[in-house]
Design a protein around this motif. Structure first.
Motif, mmCIF file in Angstrom:
data_model
loop_
_atom_site.group_PDB
_atom_site.id
_atom_site.type_symbol
_atom_site.label_atom_id
_atom_site.label_comp_id
_atom_site.label_asym_id
_atom_site.label_seq_id
_atom_site.Cartn_x
_atom_site.Cartn_y
_atom_site.Cartn_z
ATOM 1 N N GLY A 11 0.893 -1.370 0.257
ATOM 2 C CA GLY A 11 -0.079 0.050 0.071
ATOM 3 C C GLY A 11 0.978 1.238 0.194
ATOM 4 N N GLY A 12 1.987 1.198 0.903
ATOM 5 C CA GLY A 12 2.952 2.105 0.910
ATOM 6 C C GLY A 12 3.501 2.652 -0.355
ATOM 7 N N LEU A 13 3.950 1.522 -1.281
ATOM 8 C CA LEU A 13 4.675 1.732 -2.673
ATOM 9 C C LEU A 13 3.420 2.343 -3.337
ATOM 10 N N PHE A 54 -8.333 14.872 -8.363
ATOM 11 C CA PHE A 54 -7.704 14.094 -7.340
ATOM 12 C C PHE A 54 -8.577 13.703 -6.275
ATOM 13 N N LEU A 55 -9.314 14.444 -5.722
ATOM 14 C CA LEU A 55 -10.102 14.035 -4.722
ATOM 15 C C LEU A 55 -11.444 12.953 -5.061
ATOM 16 N N GLY A 56 -11.940 13.042 -6.402
ATOM 17 C CA GLY A 56 -12.557 12.199 -6.977
ATOM 18 C C GLY A 56 -12.066 10.803 -7.064
ATOM 19 N N GLY A 57 -11.067 10.815 -7.433
ATOM 20 C CA GLY A 57 -10.083 9.300 -7.531
ATOM 21 C C GLY A 57 -10.041 8.584 -6.084
ATOM 22 N N LEU A 58 -9.728 9.610 -5.368
ATOM 23 C CA LEU A 58 -9.358 9.348 -3.794
ATOM 24 C C LEU A 58 -10.578 8.862 -2.931
ATOM 25 N N ILE A 59 -11.511 9.469 -3.242
ATOM 26 C CA ILE A 59 -12.965 8.928 -2.696
ATOM 27 C C ILE A 59 -13.455 7.774 -3.142
ATOM 28 N N LEU A 60 -13.435 7.871 -4.570
ATOM 29 C CA LEU A 60 -14.533 6.945 -5.244
ATOM 30 C C LEU A 60 -13.486 5.306 -5.641
ATOM 31 N N PHE A 61 -12.406 5.571 -5.812
ATOM 32 C CA PHE A 61 -11.733 4.365 -6.180
ATOM 33 C C PHE A 61 -11.443 3.426 -5.048
ATOM 34 N N PRO A 62 -11.466 3.648 -3.770
ATOM 35 C CA PRO A 62 -11.763 2.638 -2.730
ATOM 36 C C PRO A 62 -12.972 2.127 -2.600
ATOM 37 N N ALA A 63 -14.100 2.797 -2.995
ATOM 38 C CA ALA A 63 -15.303 2.374 -2.862
ATOM 39 C C ALA A 63 -15.571 1.339 -3.742
ATOM 40 N N VAL A 64 -15.070 1.548 -5.060
ATOM 41 C CA VAL A 64 -15.114 0.428 -6.298
ATOM 42 C C VAL A 64 -14.300 -0.692 -5.872
ATOM 43 N N LEU B 12 -4.956 6.249 -7.125
ATOM 44 C CA LEU B 12 -3.671 5.108 -6.715
ATOM 45 C C LEU B 12 -3.522 5.345 -5.131
ATOM 46 N N PHE B 13 -3.421 6.590 -4.577
ATOM 47 C CA PHE B 13 -3.456 7.246 -3.328
ATOM 48 C C PHE B 13 -4.412 6.395 -2.332
ATOM 49 N N GLY B 14 -5.830 6.081 -3.036
ATOM 50 C CA GLY B 14 -6.956 5.836 -2.272
ATOM 51 C C GLY B 14 -6.715 4.133 -2.352
ATOM 52 N N ALA B 15 -6.392 3.681 -3.336
ATOM 53 C CA ALA B 15 -5.865 2.107 -3.343
ATOM 54 C C ALA B 15 -4.980 1.690 -2.240
ATOM 55 N N GLY B 16 -4.010 2.626 -2.140
ATOM 56 C CA GLY B 16 -2.974 2.554 -1.280
ATOM 57 C C GLY B 16 -3.193 2.648 0.203
ATOM 58 N N LEU B 17 -4.159 3.570 0.273
ATOM 59 C CA LEU B 17 -4.340 3.837 1.842
ATOM 60 C C LEU B 17 -5.278 2.577 2.304
ATOM 61 N N LEU B 18 -6.203 2.244 1.278
ATOM 62 C CA LEU B 18 -7.177 0.922 1.351
ATOM 63 C C LEU B 18 -6.531 -0.341 1.845
ATOM 64 N N VAL B 19 -5.160 -0.713 0.776
ATOM 65 C CA VAL B 19 -4.606 -1.728 0.811
ATOM 66 C C VAL B 19 -3.785 -1.812 1.994
ATOM 67 N N SER B 20 -3.186 -0.896 2.490
ATOM 68 C CA SER B 20 -2.129 -0.748 3.513
ATOM 69 C C SER B 20 -2.789 -0.788 4.807
ATOM 70 N N GLY B 21 -4.354 -0.604 4.806
ATOM 71 C CA GLY B 21 -4.855 -0.638 6.048
ATOM 72 C C GLY B 21 -4.664 0.841 6.876
ATOM 73 N N CYS B 100 -6.313 10.986 9.686
ATOM 74 C CA CYS B 100 -5.759 12.008 8.731
ATOM 75 C C CYS B 100 -6.447 12.567 7.503
ATOM 76 N N PRO B 101 -6.089 13.722 6.924
ATOM 77 C CA PRO B 101 -6.622 14.088 5.821
ATOM 78 C C PRO B 101 -6.898 13.132 4.636
ATOM 79 N N GLY B 102 -5.754 12.335 4.056
ATOM 80 C CA GLY B 102 -6.097 11.610 3.156
ATOM 81 C C GLY B 102 -6.756 10.179 3.527
ATOM 82 N N PRO B 103 -6.714 9.482 4.573
ATOM 83 C CA PRO B 103 -7.495 8.528 4.759
ATOM 84 C C PRO B 103 -8.895 8.796 5.114
ATOM 85 N N SER B 104 -9.322 9.982 5.550
ATOM 86 C CA SER B 104 -10.527 10.504 5.713
ATOM 87 C C SER B 104 -11.542 10.648 4.629
#
Lengths: 141, 143
Positions: A11-13, A54-64, B12-21, B100-104
């Motif tokens: 996830g970090g990568l 950016f925020l759209g991707g950040l919010i919606l992709f985890p939901a997908v 990618l940021f969202g996927a990383g935050l989800l996968v990493s826990g 924090c802001p990203g994970p929220s």
């Protein structure tokens, strides 16, 4: 769990890759608080489109991803007062400091920015003391 | 183009935050809680994220961003009161809720009413910050 650190690393990568794309393609630092804050206070309206994308991707992709990624539990407290206080502190603090875990932490430390390193040390110390105080002394969280 | 790159980066940021826990507040608070059942995951996430990012900074040398413009200059190594005060306030909020802001943002669609309250309160704090900062600078001028 034992494989948690592996998932953390993967996830970090991905997070680092996200920051690399934002930097190399758009020439910007991927800081979540800055991207949101600029929209909220109006200082970033001239670049609103890329911020919103950016925020759209950040919010919606985890939901997908969620349906194929079922082991998610956020363990967020039910105490809305604690949540509201925490949110205000995070909002004010990140804008005073001009960055959060992504901007100062990931993007700042990776370019050996003194500000990023100092900010990261300070918020980790403050966060650690807060958890110890509210969890072990007050038993609130 | 900038919009598409930003969308990809956010995803990618969202996927990383989800996968990493890192959307799990228990893992964040578990990392901060050195006197409890300490959870090392966050250190691996940070370490993993810093590697591609450090390579990216190296790649900026002598180049320009793909979508045009300039790379951000390295800020002056000035620390100052606002950086320290802000980081302490942020750390307190981060510890209190484990967000924090990203994970929220990444967990907004599945974090219930609490997640929405957090983001609303955070936005309120961000909205108030510039005037609070101006007021503080007037009352106690930072050198």
């Amino acid at each position: 769990m034992e494989q948690d650190w592996i998932m953390g690393l993967i996830g970090g990568l991905l997070i680092g890759l996200a920051g690399a794309v934002y930097l190399l393609a758009n020439g910007r630092i991927m800081g979540a608080s800055g991207i949101i804050g600029g929209l909220v206070d109006g200082s970033g309206w001239s670049t609103a489109k890329e911020r919103i994308a950016f925020l759209g991707g950040l919010i919606l992709f985890p939901a997908v991803l969620l349906p194929i990624y079922t082991e998610v539990d956020t363990h967020l407290t039910n105490n809305l007062w604690v949540i509201a206080a925490a949110g205000i502190l995070v909002g004010v603090g990140t804008r005073f400091a001009n960055g959060c875990t992504s901007g100062h932490g990931v993007c700042g430390i990776s370019r050996l920015s003194l500000r990023g390193i100092v900010a990261t040390v300070m918020y980790i110390l403050a966060g650690g003391l807060t958890v110890v105080f509210f969890r072990h002394m007050l038993g609130v969280i | 183009m900038r919009t598409i790159f930003a969308l990809i980066s956010g995803a990618l940021f969202g996927a990383g935050l989800l996968v990493s826990g890192m959307v799990d507040t228990a893992k964040v608070q578990g990392w901060l809680d050195v006197f409890g059942d300490w959870d090392p995951t966050l250190a691996f996430v940070m370490g993993g994220a810093i590697v591609p990012m450090a390579i990216a900074w190296q790649l900026t040398r002598g180049r320009k961003p793909l979508a045009g413009g300039e790379f951000p200059p390295k800020p002056e190594a000035r620390l100052g009161r606002n950086l320290v005060l802000g980081s302490v306030l942020f750390g307190m909020g981060w510890g209190l809720a484990g967000l924090c802001p990203g994970p929220s943002m990444a967990s907004l669609t599945f974090n219930g009413i609490g997640g929405v309250v957090f983001v609303g309160a955070m936005a309120l704090g961000m909205f108030a910050a510039p005037s609070l900062r101006a007021r503080l600078d007037r009352a106690v001028p930072a050198e």
